[in-house]
Design a protein around this motif. Structure first.
Motif, short mmCIF file in Angstrom:
data_model
loop_
_atom_site.label_atom_id
_atom_site.label_comp_id
_atom_site.label_asym_id
_atom_site.label_seq_id
_atom_site.Cartn_x
_atom_site.Cartn_y
_atom_site.Cartn_z
N GLY A 1 0.84 -1.19 0.00
CA GLY A 1 0.00 0.00 0.00
C GLY A 1 0.87 1.23 0.00
N SER A 2 0.23 2.38 -0.18
CA SER A 2 0.99 3.63 -0.23
C SER A 2 1.63 3.93 1.12
CB SER A 2 0.06 4.78 -0.60
OG SER A 2 0.72 6.01 -0.38
N PRO A 3 2.89 4.40 1.10
CA PRO A 3 3.53 4.82 2.35
C PRO A 3 2.77 5.97 3.02
CG PRO A 3 5.14 4.69 0.57
CD PRO A 3 3.79 4.53 -0.05
N LEU A 4 1.94 6.70 2.25
CA LEU A 4 1.17 7.80 2.83
C LEU A 4 0.06 7.29 3.75
CD1 LEU A 4 0.87 10.17 -0.27
CD2 LEU A 4 2.39 10.38 1.71
#
Lengths: 372, 372
Positions: free
Chosen positions: A261-264
């Motif tokens: 998933g996105s690091p954000l």
């Protein structure tokens, strides 16, 4: 109790096995050693008080009335027992170092012979991850896989629901719970748990009536990882139970997979870290199937075929091992070397100390004095 | 033209080198072979018509008036030349198999001596990926890294902007463009390109005045990958140019890193696939720095120190190689074996065919007849 499948196990011996496992200070290691030494659980129970006395403490095996009540509760729940050496006992689970000697199950045990994937993750998962969990489970159960999970909120529940919705070609879902077979937890999954038991398979290691305590969940996680050819983590926080399940799977030589998933999104960090640590990144159910088709499923050791390194024999006298032990775990090999005694007599001495409640067993076969 | 830094290169020889490289059918391989054979570009240009005639075609080197105009355009653009054997030529780039023999640059060439990261990705990137690109570039340029990118829309522009905003400790940004040094593309990045040239470094391989044609972009991508210790792909579609840059980086022995994303977002699929193929998953600038600190930066071969496998010597007569060639690429080793000629004479024959426009050079040093 339903002894079907345990072809060589009499009703009385099955009863004694349950009683042996529920007796004080008996764990999988000592249970197996006692069966080896005395041939039957019935004989082991008879010998227990004498053995324990040599360890320095009086000893009473579990009361027969308690076991009678347990067996009745299992029957009432529509469940049955699986014994470690029975034909229904899952082969991959028996490949663990010390698999649970007795399980209680409800439902279709033939699912244990299917190719299998554990799908695990966070209870407070994102909506996207819940959808992914469901989508993967639909596809995998539809391709004949047993989707194994822990009946928790979030990812687990979505995996079970997806598998129930999509199952075909012999696929389905297996729920492993930390409580007894007759207890539903969490309450909002009670209906789902009932559906898993009636359309799939429900598994508990603990005796019926046992509430799901925090210390039971690592045991449940170990069974989930041990039942499956591979473990897929959908979304997990760093240092969460799902990552422990993944580690247990890796330690047992199983595939570990994670959805990135996105690091954000901080909820992705556990899976991303797992991939950095060597888990296979998967994007689709096809990725999972492609990976697991190549898996040989070779057990690294088998309890069933004698996972013990040392067989306790009658010929040996117990060595004076207690004096060598401290609270720091030490390998049995080291104890044998230091004591100069035979492997068999060291194992015997450890068994006596365990029955007396003075021994703690640790990972990788190490032992220490009990801190209780 | 500014010859500073090319300590041993006279003004006339520098002019001849530019003229040699811009002459018909001359690429990096033949350019280098001619310099080796004739010692100087001036001597090579004198010999070119005779050499080419042996390949079966009349030949005219680039007109001096055209080179004079180019040199004036470079000066007018505030740019200067870097030659492959000059002290300012970037060491990592010179480690490629056939690096560009001449570059034009504007700005601070000392950035080429900094630890460096290429940050690349899609033009039509998601808002989240644009933010990640900017955040990574701010952090990396702030830690003294040169952030290298291609001045395209989307990820590239965000990387340059982030690096310009965050640069400290000698860090900054390097823009590599597919056009000549005096052309801005795309138009909306003209101001950014000017800022990169004045506060960082701008690099072009093509002669000034060259428009950025589609076939120039792979060359630009190769320079981006070749300049950097590692290439970070932020967000990329499968089969995109960014993935080619990543592949070029890997082939040059550099680190390849990618930022993961949810499989539910198709724009993540390129990076996720890259991670499946072996790229390192990174979640933070610290992950990048940790990875690159351990990078030895060992060139696998060096153009500067004589990357040629075979040195053409005057003593050899060209072999009859044309008859062995077809449109299918073949290794030079194989030609030497089949012809029975010396390595030097085979190389000479290939050079003559190339000058005559009859030879095509392929990856890994293979050659074929030209399909033109």
């Amino acid at each position: 109790m339903n002894g079907a499948g345990q072809s060589t196990l009499s009703r009385d011996e099955a009863f004694s096995r349950i009683r042996l496992l529920r007796s004080p200070n008996i764990g999988p290691v000592s249970y197996n050693q006692l069966l080896r030494r005395f041939g039957t659980a019935t004989a082991a129970i008879e010998a227990l008080p004498d053995l324990a006395a040599r360890g320095g403490a009086p000893y009473r095996p579990a009361a027969t009335s308690r076991i009678e009540a347990e067996v009745a509760a299992v029957r009432k729940a529509g469940a049955r027992y699986l014994f470690h050496d029975g034909p229904d006992y899952p082969a991959l689970l028996s490949a663990l170092e010390n698999p649970p000697p007795i399980l209680t199950v409800r439902g279709d045990a033939s699912l244990l012979a299917r190719p299998s994937v554990a799908v695990v993750g966070a209870r407070n998962a994102s909506a996207a991850a819940v959808k992914l969990s469901r989508d993967f489970a639909i596809a995998l159960a539809g391709r004949g896989y047993a989707v194994i999970s822990g009946l928790a909120r979030g990812i687990d529940a979505a995996a079970h629901r997806g598998a129930l919705a999509g199952m075909a070609d012999g696929g389905g879902t297996v729920g492993v719970i930390a409580s007894g077979i007759d207890i539903a937890y969490p309450p909002e999954n009670a209906e789902l748990q009932e559906q898993v038991a009636s359309e799939g398979l429900l598994i508990a290691e603990m005796a019926p009536g046992t509430e799901p305590l925090a210390r039971h969940f690592p045991h449940r996680n170990r069974i989930i990882a041990g039942l499956a050819t591979g473990t897929l983590v959908v979304e997990a926080a760093p240092k969460s139970g799902s990552l422990i399940t993944a580690r247990l799977a890796a330690e047992s030589g199983r595939e570990v997979m994670a959805i990135p998933g996105s690091p954000l999104d901080s909820r992705s960090h556990g899976c991303n870290q797992l991939i950095r640590d060597g888990a296979i990144l998967v994007q689709s159910p096809e990725d999972v199937i492609e990976l697991l088709i190549g898996f040989e499923g070779q057990p690294r050791s088998t309890f069933r075929e004698g996972g013990l390194e040392f067989v306790v024999s009658d010929a040996d006298e117990p060595a004076d091992i207690a004096s060598l032990l401290t609270l720091a775990p030490v390998g049995v090999d080291e104890l044998i070397r230091q004591s100069g005694a035979s492997a068999g007599s060291v194992q015997m001495a450890l068994l006596e100390l365990e029955l007396a409640g003075r021994l703690a067993r640790h990972a990788a076969g190490r032992v220490s004095l009990s801190s209780n």
